[in-house]
Design an enzyme around this catalytic site. Structure first.
Site, PDB file in Angstrom:
ATOM      1  CG  MET A   1      46.943  25.994  -8.071  1.00 10.76           C
ATOM      2  SD  MET A   1      47.146  25.351  -9.756  1.00 10.76           S
ATOM      3  CE  MET A   1      45.598  25.895 -10.498  1.00 10.76           C
TER       4      MET A   1
ATOM      5  N   PRO B   1       0.824  -1.216   0.000  1.00 14.09           N
ATOM      6  CG  PRO B   1      -0.818  -1.580   1.619  1.00 14.09           C
ATOM      7  CD  PRO B   1       0.512  -2.091   1.143  1.00 14.09           C
TER       8      PRO B   1
ATOM      9  CE  LYS C   1      52.710  19.114 -14.373  1.00  7.65           C
ATOM     10  NZ  LYS C   1      53.792  19.400 -15.308  1.00  7.65           N
TER      11      LYS C   1
ATOM     12  N   GLY D   1      46.463  14.822  -7.173  1.00  7.16           N
ATOM     13  CA  GLY D   1      45.700  15.394  -6.075  1.00  7.16           C
ATOM     14  C   GLY D   1      44.379  15.942  -6.586  1.00  7.16           C
TER      15      GLY D   1
ATOM     16  CG  ASP E   1      50.148  15.270  -8.280  1.00  6.43           C
ATOM     17  OD1 ASP E   1      49.892  15.169  -7.068  1.00  6.43           O
ATOM     18  OD2 ASP E   1      49.265  15.450  -9.145  1.00  6.43           O
TER      19      ASP E   1
END
Length: 410
Positions: free
Chosen positions: A341, A53, A226, A257, A204
């Protein structure tokens, strides 16, 4: 015919995998237990009809797109006609018993959720890793089965249990894995699986470093870091490494990352592999643009406060001839701005935002080393951002957030 009870402690079961694709399965009941059973049945591509139901909101949401059929009424004799499998999962033992009895007469296996002894089938604790399915029967103890299931799945995920699966392609392959903001616990399950099968890992410095330490000694790890304003492996060299190792027939994981496609140059690597005819899989990661503010208690959006947020790269300052950012337009926005960054360029960015309309007193939070044990949050305003960066000796990696959401915590 009443089903013959099987003692719950008996382990006398015959484990078998039911191939239910496009075959009718009837689930009687629409509550939490039914919801969980339906989820597994849909994953097996069964044709599911729910008789109840009422159903949970999640089950109701599956009706519109046609993922399942819902009969909004109580169970009636004959509802199992044509079924290959049945589940009795109501909160009424009498209804469950009636379903089990009909199934027994029709020789349809039936899982009765409220009484294992009266069931003709026991549902194992199920775990999945790609096309690998783990089913564990606990000798009548569901918690025991769940514990073993979870241990096996965890072992397959972290590589402590090796799945000697066939190579996906004979010529090697590349998987671009987003490792998240740094905490190894924030990588996705699929990312952990890819690492567990890797023969070469190109990583990295922002990728979760502790995951590299857990790799078997035969896995070759290549440092492709880097560093900001420092040593850096050229992107062309990284692309060449991926292609060369894959062409040699190796399983290559490019561990990055955050997310590979959020300022991670992942598309460049995918294109290089595609041009060389190398199969590539992309495993998205948790981007630091959202995760790092969240870990500092800062939501990038909040109902009634902001209806937009923008993620912007700050590696080039406003006015730089190579910058693609319309800083003037960003300054006119009322929502949240997340800068990645952008430690060295922060003073110039803050000055431009204020010059073109953002209030000098707009709250700012700077989160450095997000998700790691050395995570630190410093709060300030746009006007005071340059001084704050100097006073607190903020260094990359750091994410800074502009907007009223910063004032919601801290």
């Amino acid at each position: 015919m009443t089903p013959t009870p099987v003692p719950p402690e008996s382990g006398a079961v015959y484990p078998v995998g039911l191939r239910l694709r496009d075959r009718l399965v009837v689930v009687v009941g629409g509550g939490k237990v039914a919801h969980r059973r339906v989820a597994g049945l849909l994953e097996a591509r069964a044709r599911v009809t729910v008789v109840s139901p009422e159903v949970t909101p999640a089950l109701e949401a599956l009706v519109g797109p046609g993922a399942l059929t819902w009969q909004p009424r109580r169970y009636e004799p004959g509802d199992l006609e044509g079924a290959w499998y049945a589940v009795a999962a109501t909160d009424d033992p009498a209804v469950n018993a009636a379903v089990a009895e009909e199934a027994e007469r029709a020789r349809i296996f039936c899982a009765r959720a409220d009484d294992r002894a009266a069931s003709s089938v026991w549902t194992p604790a199920i775990g999945r890793q790609g096309d690998l399915v783990i089913g564990v029967h606990g000798g009548g103890d569901p918690q025991r089965a769940i514990g073993v299931r979870d241990a096996v799945v965890a072992g397959l995920t972290d590589g402590s249990i090796r799945d000697r699966a066939a190579r996906p392609t004979p010529g090697g392959s590349v998987v671009l894995v987003g490792g998240g903001p740094g905490d190894p616990g924030l990588i996705t399950v699929r990312g952990r699986q890819a690492l567990a099968h890797a023969e070469v890992v190109v990583a990295d410095h922002l990728a979760p470093q502790s995951l590299l330490a857990s790799l078997p000694p035969e896995v070759e790890v290549i440092d492709a870091s880097k560093l900001p304003r420092g040593r850096s492996m050229a992107q062309e060299q990284i692309n060449d490494l991926l292609v060369t190792h894959a062409r040699a027939g190796r399983r290559v994981v490019r561990l990055k990352g955050g997310d590979p496609f959020v300022y991670g140059r992942g598309m460049e690597e995918l294109q290089a592999c595609a041009e060389a005819g190398i199969p590539v899989e992309v495993v998205p990661g948790i981007t630091s643009a959202i995760a790092v503010p969240a870990l500092a208690g800062i939501p990038v959006t909040h109902r009634g406060l902001t209806h937009e947020f923008v993620v912007v790269s700050g590696h080039l300052p406003p006015g730089h001839p190579q910058s693609l950012v319309d800083w003037t337009a960003l300054a006119r926005l009322r929502g949240t701005v997340v800068v990645l960054m952008g430690v060295d360029t922060a003073p110039a960015i803050a000055a431009t935002l204020v010059e073109h309309g953002r209030a000098p007193e707009t709250p700012v939070a700077i989160v450095s080393d997000g998700s790691t044990p050395t995570q630190r949050t410093v709060r300030t305003t746009l006007a005071d951002l340059p001084r704050t960066l100097t006073e607190h000796d903020v260094r990359p990696p750091a994410v800074w957030v502009v907007g009223e959401v910063v004032g919601l915590s801290g």
